[in-house]
Each structure stands twice: as structure tokens, then as C-alpha cells.
Design a protein around this motif. Structure first.
Motif, PDB file in Angstrom:
ATOM      1  N   ILE A   1       0.566  -1.494  -0.393  1.00  7.24           N
ATOM      2  CA  ILE A   1      -0.118   0.048  -0.038  1.00  7.24           C
ATOM      3  C   ILE A   1       0.923   1.310   0.299  1.00  7.24           C
ATOM      4  O   ILE A   1       1.530   1.682   0.808  1.00  7.24           O
ATOM      5  CB  ILE A   1      -0.912   0.150   1.593  1.00  7.24           C
ATOM      6  N   VAL A   2       0.726   1.672  -0.633  1.00  3.04           N
ATOM      7  CA  VAL A   2       1.500   3.780  -0.788  1.00  3.04           C
ATOM      8  C   VAL A   2       0.126   4.724  -0.046  1.00  3.04           C
ATOM      9  O   VAL A   2      -1.127   4.937  -0.452  1.00  3.04           O
ATOM     10  CB  VAL A   2       1.416   4.090  -2.495  1.00  3.04           C
TER      11      VAL A   2
ATOM     12  N   THR B   1       4.318   9.423   1.914  1.00  4.93           N
ATOM     13  CA  THR B   1       4.917   9.352   2.585  1.00  4.93           C
ATOM     14  C   THR B   1       5.663   7.814   2.955  1.00  4.93           C
ATOM     15  O   THR B   1       6.488   7.884   2.709  1.00  4.93           O
ATOM     16  CB  THR B   1       4.057   9.533   4.073  1.00  4.93           C
ATOM     17  N   GLN B   2       4.966   6.711   2.701  1.00  2.00           N
ATOM     18  CA  GLN B   2       5.434   5.013   2.072  1.00  2.00           C
ATOM     19  C   GLN B   2       4.998   4.282   1.737  1.00  2.00           C
ATOM     20  O   GLN B   2       3.927   4.489   1.959  1.00  2.00           O
ATOM     21  CB  GLN B   2       6.432   5.094   3.792  1.00  2.00           C
ATOM     22  N   ILE B   3       5.314   3.367   1.678  1.00  2.00           N
ATOM     23  CA  ILE B   3       4.523   1.825   1.399  1.00  2.00           C
ATOM     24  C   ILE B   3       4.657   1.001   2.958  1.00  2.00           C
ATOM     25  O   ILE B   3       5.745   0.045   2.650  1.00  2.00           O
ATOM     26  CB  ILE B   3       6.136   1.129   0.460  1.00  2.00           C
TER      27      ILE B   3
ATOM     28  N   ASN C   1      -3.406   0.613  -3.618  1.00  2.00           N
ATOM     29  CA  ASN C   1      -2.843  -0.525  -3.733  1.00  2.00           C
ATOM     30  C   ASN C   1      -1.108  -0.195  -5.077  1.00  2.00           C
ATOM     31  O   ASN C   1      -1.233   0.665  -6.180  1.00  2.00           O
ATOM     32  CB  ASN C   1      -3.705  -1.426  -4.657  1.00  2.00           C
ATOM     33  N   VAL C   2      -0.350  -0.401  -4.532  1.00  2.00           N
ATOM     34  CA  VAL C   2       0.839  -0.321  -5.250  1.00  2.00           C
ATOM     35  C   VAL C   2       0.783  -0.532  -6.799  1.00  2.00           C
ATOM     36  O   VAL C   2       1.307  -0.124  -7.831  1.00  2.00           O
ATOM     37  CB  VAL C   2       1.915  -0.972  -4.617  1.00  2.00           C
ATOM     38  N   ILE C   3       0.137  -1.512  -6.390  1.00  2.00           N
ATOM     39  CA  ILE C   3       0.327  -2.206  -7.900  1.00  2.00           C
ATOM     40  C   ILE C   3      -0.801  -1.829  -9.311  1.00  2.00           C
ATOM     41  O   ILE C   3      -0.667  -1.176 -10.051  1.00  2.00           O
ATOM     42  CB  ILE C   3      -0.913  -3.888  -8.314  1.00  2.00           C
ATOM     43  N   LYS C   4      -1.668  -0.616  -8.368  1.00  2.00           N
ATOM     44  CA  LYS C   4      -2.061   0.319  -9.776  1.00  2.00           C
ATOM     45  C   LYS C   4      -1.241   1.354  -9.914  1.00  2.00           C
ATOM     46  O   LYS C   4      -1.942   3.205 -10.950  1.00  2.00           O
ATOM     47  CB  LYS C   4      -3.485   1.092  -8.173  1.00  2.00           C
TER      48      LYS C   4
END
Length: 276
Positions: A18-19, A87-89, A31-34
Motif C-alpha cells: 500500500i502506498v 509518505t511510505q509503502i 494498492n501499489v499495483i495501481k
């Protein structure tokens, strides 16, 4: 980001990254995939008579020079979201994502999950719904089904795992219009899999009760990739055909569904292709 995506999670582990981003004092996740990339704001070319594009209704940032643009891709389109901070993942399990409660008045229609991290909460937004509200033509359209012509009614029993209430209704309407009358809906992959396991435990022949599974990917508790993997690894369920119907079906991500044995993968909003 691209390099990170290449070594991202093995398929079907029920994990995601998650970003985390912020708007005002609120923290959200995507979702980082997006996410294709995160960039600094650039000049925007205004289109006459365009939608005002205010998705969540928060006031402008107090430090606009620090704002970020999240360039995302889903539903076969690229979309840019203007946020205040990135901010972070976080790497988490879908089982850590809870269904939103009524406490998020005013935002509840935009939130599909709540993630508790340490003493903080991240809200997982329904980005597809936000985009459809801005551009209704990008969503599932029952007219696509009508264009297929008159169809025979089917007695196939279909199990559908989809967490979005909006999508559940659209799928019910479009599949019913296409002649499918026996539709069993579940809000996430875990509930759907529990139903299948209960069929086995009750001694029923699974193929008599369910002939097809349609699943989204992004769902709280158990995602569609993990659901597919669990079905295909279970000797009494492996024969069930599984169609993954998700906004995340892209050329670069299609291999994830292939690895876990999905019988077909169709990108939202291609409902006509799903029916055929």
C-alpha cells in the motif's frame, strides 16, 4: 517504483503493498499495483466544460509546493490523483483490512477498507468508484449486454466474489439481463471460499451447486488471487472454472493470474466480454 514492482509479491499470497498518502490530516492508501509513478505537480491544461473533479471534497493543501500527483492505471485507463503528501509503502495482508463501519460518515461511500497500522488508521479508497462518478462512461454499462442481442436463459449457478456494493448491483443487473438467474454473491474471497468448503463438508457435489466462480482481485480478508489459488489447490474444487474480473488486469499483471491457474482474466469494465 517500476523496479520494485518486478520483484513484488508472489501471486496468491494474500498480501499487498500500500502506498500511504495524505490529504489534510487524513491518511489514505492505494494498492501499489495501481501506481505507475509519483510525480511533483505540473501545470494542468484545463478542458472547457469539464467535470470539477473534486473527489473527496477536502480543502486545498496548506503547502501546495509539497503536493504530489499519483499517476495510476486501472480499468484500462490512466488517472492522476492530486494529493498533499506521499509518505511510505506498507506491506500487509488482505486479512488486516477491515470493512468500513458507519463511523466514516460522508466518506463511507468512497471507502472500501480500513487498515489499522500501529496506532494509526489508513483508509483504502474505492478509486474505481471515484472515477466512474466523474466519468460514468468508464464503468460497467448494461447497454453493452443489450447489444449482444436476445440470449437464452441459463441454469448455470455462478458464485461471485466482489466487495463493492456498486459493482455487485451492476453485476447482478447485467448478468440477469444476460439470462443468468442463479447468482450467489459474497463480499470477499474468504466468505466465498468458506461457502465452497461448507459445500464439501455437507457432502454435496460441488459441481452441482456451483458451475463457475467470478472474482474481483482487491477484496478485504482474502483477495481474488488467493481465492483462486486456494480453489485450484483443493482437489475437490480444482475443477471449478474461475474467471478473474478486475480493474487490475493489465498486460504486465496478467501473468499473476496465469500462475495461480485462473481459467480466464477479463478487465473491468468489459462486461460483454465477461458474459461471452
Amino acid at each position: 517504483m517500476e523496479a520494485n514492482k518486478e520483484i513484488l509479491l508472489e501471486s496468491g499470497t494474500n498480501e499487498l503493498e500500500i502506498v500511504e498518502f495524505g490529504l489534510g490530516k487524513n491518511k489514505f492508501g492505494i494498492n501499489v499495483i495501481k501506481v505507475k509513478e509519483i510525480i511533483n505537480p505540473v501545470p494542468i491544461t484545463l478542458v472547457p466544460h469539464s467535470h470539477p473533479n473534486v473527489a473527496l471534497g477536502f480543502p486545498p493543501s496548506e503547502t501546495p509546493e509539497q503536493d504530489k500527483f499519483i499517476v495510476a492505471e486501472f480499468n484500462q485507463q490512466k488517472v492522476v490523483f492530486h494529493v498533499h503528501t506521499v509518505t511510505q509503502i506498507h506491506r500487509i495482508s488482505w486479512s488486516q483490512i477491515e470493512k468500513p463501519s458507519d463511523m466514516y460518515q460522508g466518506l463511507e461511500s468512497q471507502i472500501i477498507g480500513v487498515i489499522k497500522l500501529n496506532s494509526e488508521m489508513l483508509l483504502l479508497l474505492d478509486f474505481e468508484k471515484i472515477v466512474v462518478e466523474i466519468n460514468p462512461e468508464s464503468g460497467i454499462n448494461i447497454q453493452q449486454v443489450k447489444k449482444l442481442g436476445i440470449r437464452q436463459n441459463s441454469d448455470k449457478r455462478i458464485l461471485i466474489a466482489e466487495d463493492s456494493p456498486l459493482l455487485r448491483k451492476l453485476l447482478f443487473d447485467t448478468l440477469s439481463e444476460a439470462g443468468f438467474k442463479y447468482l450467489e454473491f459474497y463480499e470477499n474471497g474468504l466468505d466465498a471460499f468458506n461457502y465452497l468448503e461448507n459445500l464439501i463438508e455437507s457432502g454435496k457435489v460441488v459441481e452441482d451447486e456451483v458451475q463457475l466462480v467470478i472474482t474481483d482481485i482487491e477484496m478485504p480478508q482474502m483477495d481474488g488471487h488467493h481465492l483462486t489459488r486456494r480453489i485450484k489447490e483443493n482437489g475437490e474444487l480444482a475443477g471449478l472454472p474461475v474467471i478473474i474480473f478486475s480493474s487490475l488486469i493489465t498486460d504486465s499483471l496478467r501473468h499473476k493470474g496465469q500462475v495461480i491457474g485462473a481459467d480466464a482474466q477479463i478487465s473491468k469494465p468489459e462486461i460483454a466480454e465477461l458474459i461471452q
